[in-house]
Design a protein around this motif. Structure first.
Motif, PDB file in Angstrom:
ATOM      1  N   ASP A  25      14.909  -3.484  -4.694  1.00 37.44           N
ATOM      2  CA  ASP A  25      15.902  -4.540  -4.853  1.00 37.44           C
ATOM      3  C   ASP A  25      17.163  -4.110  -4.097  1.00 37.44           C
ATOM      4  N   PRO A  26      17.413  -4.700  -2.933  1.00 38.68           N
ATOM      5  CA  PRO A  26      16.726  -5.845  -2.350  1.00 38.68           C
ATOM      6  C   PRO A  26      15.329  -5.508  -1.837  1.00 38.68           C
ATOM      7  N   ALA A  27      14.526  -6.562  -1.687  1.00 37.46           N
ATOM      8  CA  ALA A  27      13.176  -6.400  -1.163  1.00 37.46           C
ATOM      9  C   ALA A  27      13.231  -6.168   0.343  1.00 37.46           C
ATOM     10  N   VAL A  28      12.143  -5.630   0.884  1.00 38.10           N
ATOM     11  CA  VAL A  28      12.012  -5.442   2.331  1.00 38.10           C
ATOM     12  C   VAL A  28      11.332  -6.669   2.923  1.00 38.10           C
ATOM     13  N   VAL A  29      11.962  -7.300   3.900  1.00 34.65           N
ATOM     14  CA  VAL A  29      11.388  -8.475   4.565  1.00 34.65           C
ATOM     15  C   VAL A  29      10.575  -8.016   5.767  1.00 34.65           C
ATOM     16  N   ILE A  30       9.287  -8.316   5.747  1.00 33.77           N
ATOM     17  CA  ILE A  30       8.410  -8.025   6.882  1.00 33.77           C
ATOM     18  C   ILE A  30       8.303  -9.305   7.708  1.00 33.77           C
ATOM     19  N   PRO A  31       8.686  -9.256   8.985  1.00 33.93           N
ATOM     20  CA  PRO A  31       8.677 -10.481   9.797  1.00 33.93           C
ATOM     21  C   PRO A  31       7.285 -11.070   9.967  1.00 33.93           C
ATOM     22  N   ALA A  32       7.239 -12.353  10.240  1.00 27.25           N
ATOM     23  CA  ALA A  32       5.976 -12.977  10.619  1.00 27.25           C
ATOM     24  C   ALA A  32       5.475 -12.328  11.903  1.00 27.25           C
ATOM     25  N   ASN A  33       4.152 -12.368  12.093  1.00 33.87           N
ATOM     26  CA  ASN A  33       3.565 -11.880  13.342  1.00 33.87           C
ATOM     27  C   ASN A  33       3.789 -10.381  13.520  1.00 33.87           C
ATOM     28  N   ALA A  34       3.639  -9.623  12.443  1.00 35.01           N
ATOM     29  CA  ALA A  34       3.938  -8.195  12.494  1.00 35.01           C
ATOM     30  C   ALA A  34       2.842  -7.374  11.822  1.00 35.01           C
ATOM     31  N   ASP A  35       2.739  -6.113  12.231  1.00 36.34           N
ATOM     32  CA  ASP A  35       1.874  -5.134  11.581  1.00 36.34           C
ATOM     33  C   ASP A  35       2.712  -4.311  10.612  1.00 36.34           C
ATOM     34  N   VAL A  36       2.108  -3.881   9.509  1.00 38.68           N
ATOM     35  CA  VAL A  36       2.772  -2.992   8.553  1.00 38.68           C
ATOM     36  C   VAL A  36       1.766  -1.945   8.092  1.00 38.68           C
ATOM     37  N   ARG A  37       2.233  -0.719   7.887  1.00 40.77           N
ATOM     38  CA  ARG A  37       1.341   0.347   7.425  1.00 40.77           C
ATOM     39  C   ARG A  37       2.147   1.389   6.661  1.00 40.77           C
ATOM     40  N   VAL A  38       1.448   2.159   5.819  1.00 40.56           N
ATOM     41  CA  VAL A  38       2.035   3.323   5.161  1.00 40.56           C
ATOM     42  C   VAL A  38       1.424   4.560   5.798  1.00 40.56           C
ATOM     43  N   THR A  39       2.284   5.464   6.253  1.00 40.97           N
ATOM     44  CA  THR A  39       1.821   6.722   6.827  1.00 40.97           C
ATOM     45  C   THR A  39       2.318   7.883   5.965  1.00 40.97           C
ATOM     46  N   GLY A  40       1.805   9.066   6.227  1.00 45.34           N
ATOM     47  CA  GLY A  40       2.240  10.234   5.480  1.00 45.34           C
ATOM     48  C   GLY A  40       2.140  11.499   6.310  1.00 45.34           C
ATOM     49  N   ILE A  41       2.968  12.474   5.959  1.00 40.14           N
ATOM     50  CA  ILE A  41       2.908  13.801   6.571  1.00 40.14           C
ATOM     51  C   ILE A  41       2.714  14.811   5.451  1.00 40.14           C
ATOM     52  N   ALA A  42       1.597  15.547   5.502  1.00 42.81           N
ATOM     53  CA  ALA A  42       1.283  16.537   4.468  1.00 42.81           C
ATOM     54  C   ALA A  42       1.795  17.912   4.878  1.00 42.81           C
ATOM     55  N   ASN A  43       2.041  18.742   3.884  1.00 41.90           N
ATOM     56  CA  ASN A  43       2.535  20.100   4.165  1.00 41.90           C
ATOM     57  C   ASN A  43       1.409  21.113   4.362  1.00 41.90           C
ATOM     58  N   ALA A  44       0.152  20.676   4.171  1.00 39.39           N
ATOM     59  CA  ALA A  44      -0.980  21.589   4.321  1.00 39.39           C
ATOM     60  C   ALA A  44      -2.205  20.799   4.788  1.00 39.39           C
ATOM     61  N   ASN A  45      -3.171  21.485   5.328  1.00 39.55           N
ATOM     62  CA  ASN A  45      -4.401  20.843   5.783  1.00 39.55           C
ATOM     63  C   ASN A  45      -5.236  20.354   4.604  1.00 39.55           C
ATOM     64  N   ASN A  46      -5.993  19.294   4.877  1.00 39.15           N
ATOM     65  CA  ASN A  46      -7.024  18.769   3.967  1.00 39.15           C
ATOM     66  C   ASN A  46      -6.465  18.091   2.717  1.00 39.15           C
ATOM     67  N   ILE A  47      -5.159  17.856   2.661  1.00 41.64           N
ATOM     68  CA  ILE A  47      -4.588  17.082   1.554  1.00 41.64           C
ATOM     69  C   ILE A  47      -5.089  15.635   1.644  1.00 41.64           C
ATOM     70  N   VAL A  48      -5.396  15.043   0.500  1.00 37.44           N
ATOM     71  CA  VAL A  48      -5.751  13.623   0.419  1.00 37.44           C
ATOM     72  C   VAL A  48      -4.673  12.919  -0.395  1.00 37.44           C
ATOM     73  N   ALA A  49      -4.162  11.815   0.139  1.00 39.51           N
ATOM     74  CA  ALA A  49      -3.084  11.075  -0.521  1.00 39.51           C
ATOM     75  C   ALA A  49      -3.491   9.622  -0.731  1.00 39.51           C
ATOM     76  N   PHE A  50      -2.799   8.973  -1.673  1.00 34.35           N
ATOM     77  CA  PHE A  50      -3.037   7.571  -1.992  1.00 34.35           C
ATOM     78  C   PHE A  50      -1.713   6.813  -1.905  1.00 34.35           C
ATOM     79  N   ALA A  51      -1.759   5.572  -1.447  1.00 35.57           N
ATOM     80  CA  ALA A  51      -0.542   4.765  -1.366  1.00 35.57           C
ATOM     81  C   ALA A  51      -0.882   3.295  -1.514  1.00 35.57           C
ATOM     82  N   SER A  52       0.072   2.548  -2.042  1.00 31.49           N
ATOM     83  CA  SER A  52      -0.087   1.098  -2.144  1.00 31.49           C
ATOM     84  C   SER A  52       1.269   0.431  -1.947  1.00 31.49           C
ATOM     85  N   PHE A  53       1.245  -0.834  -1.568  1.00 27.19           N
ATOM     86  CA  PHE A  53       2.464  -1.637  -1.550  1.00 27.19           C
ATOM     87  C   PHE A  53       2.132  -3.047  -2.012  1.00 27.19           C
ATOM     88  N   LYS A  54       3.143  -3.720  -2.522  1.00 22.86           N
ATOM     89  CA  LYS A  54       2.909  -5.039  -3.103  1.00 22.86           C
ATOM     90  C   LYS A  54       4.043  -5.989  -2.705  1.00 22.86           C
TER      91      LYS A  54
END
Length: 275
Positions: A238-267
């Motif tokens: 709050d405020p919300a993030v406005v994603i423009p029309a005609n756009a790509d969106v993704r969640v990325t991550g950087i881990a501190n060690a090899n072989n880490i598995v992460a989960f993410a969601s957005f709504k």
């Protein structure tokens, strides 16, 4: 029914009862001159993803393929297959076609259904440029790994060149895990929150980034947050993030060690362009 030229907002009879969503509609109008409606679109969207085994200090998308998707600029995503000869079920794919290129590109959303033929390549009814979600639409569970890809050589039903893969369902699962999507030229997205964590099976930390890319541009970070083993993050914006029309969106991550598995969601909520 819309804002006046003075910038005042005339309340709509169908306006959503959430101040941050109304404000997002106002901001879209102020920035673009376009009237949009969350109420008339009547569609919410929750995206969830799981990373592959991450490489330390390398930014990767939260999707089970691992690494980052190699985005295409034309409708060249054409085929699907399973790693199991037993899979002949139907699956539904949420995806987008594209017309035009560069700043003139326009995405159009569609859902298509296709029947698997084991490890054999099956052509999609409609070739596409983006794939966002896929799930088993049949009454029989999937056995193998199901992949959607550009036409390329497959070995045991799986493309030998993983850069050609654009969506997959892990073996033993019935739905894809990809915290990334695309929005058509007729839809804005009001992103209201998200969640992220490191697998409970592991020790480590991951820095998460919400990224958007408008046509003709590059991915840019619009939010960032961190999580560690046993300490997930959950945020309402709050405020919300406005994603423009005609756009790509993704969640990325950087881990501190090899072989880490992460989960993410957005709504959030889609907002339809009405004028």
């Amino acid at each position: 029914m819309t804002q006046g030229r003075s910038g005042n907002w005339t309340r709509r009879t169908y306006e959503v009862p959430d101040g941050r969503l109304v404000q997002a509609e106002r901001e879209i109008y102020a920035a673009t001159g376009k009237d949009v409606s969350i109420d008339l679109k009547a569609k919410s969207l929750l995206k969830f993803g799981e990373s592959g085994e991450m490489v330390a200090t390398t930014k990767e998308t939260m999707w089970t393929v691992g690494g980052n998707e190699t985005y295409v600029t034309a409708n060249t995503i054409t085929h699907i297959s399973s790693s199991s000869t037993l899979d002949t079920q139907t699956v539904k794919i949420e995806c987008h076609t594209v017309s035009g290129t560069g700043y003139d590109a326009k995405f159009t959303f569609l859902v298509q259904e296709v029947q698997l033929n084991g490890q054999n390549k099956v052509a999609l009814p409609t070739p596409v440029a983006r794939t966002s979600h896929m799930y088993n639409s049949n009454g029989t569970p999937l056995v193998g790994r199901v992949t959607v890809y550009e036409d390329t050589t497959v070995v045991g039903g799986v493309p030998s060149d993983e850069t050609k893969i654009h969506l997959d369902i892990k073996a033993g699962f019935q739905s894809s895990f990809k915290a990334a999507t695309t929005f058509s030229d007729q839809d804005y997205y009001i992103l209201t929150g998200g969640f992220g964590s490191v697998s409970l099976k592991q020790d480590g930390t991951v820095d998460f980034y919400l990224e958007i890319r408008e046509v003709g541009g590059v991915f840019r970070e619009v939010a960032a947050i961190s999580a560690s083993s046993g300490s997930p993050w959950q945020i309402d914006l709050d405020p919300a993030v406005v994603i423009p029309a005609n756009a790509d969106v993704r969640v990325t991550g950087i881990a501190n060690a090899n072989n880490i598995v992460a989960f993410a969601s957005f709504k959030g909520y889609l907002a339809k362009v009405i004028t």
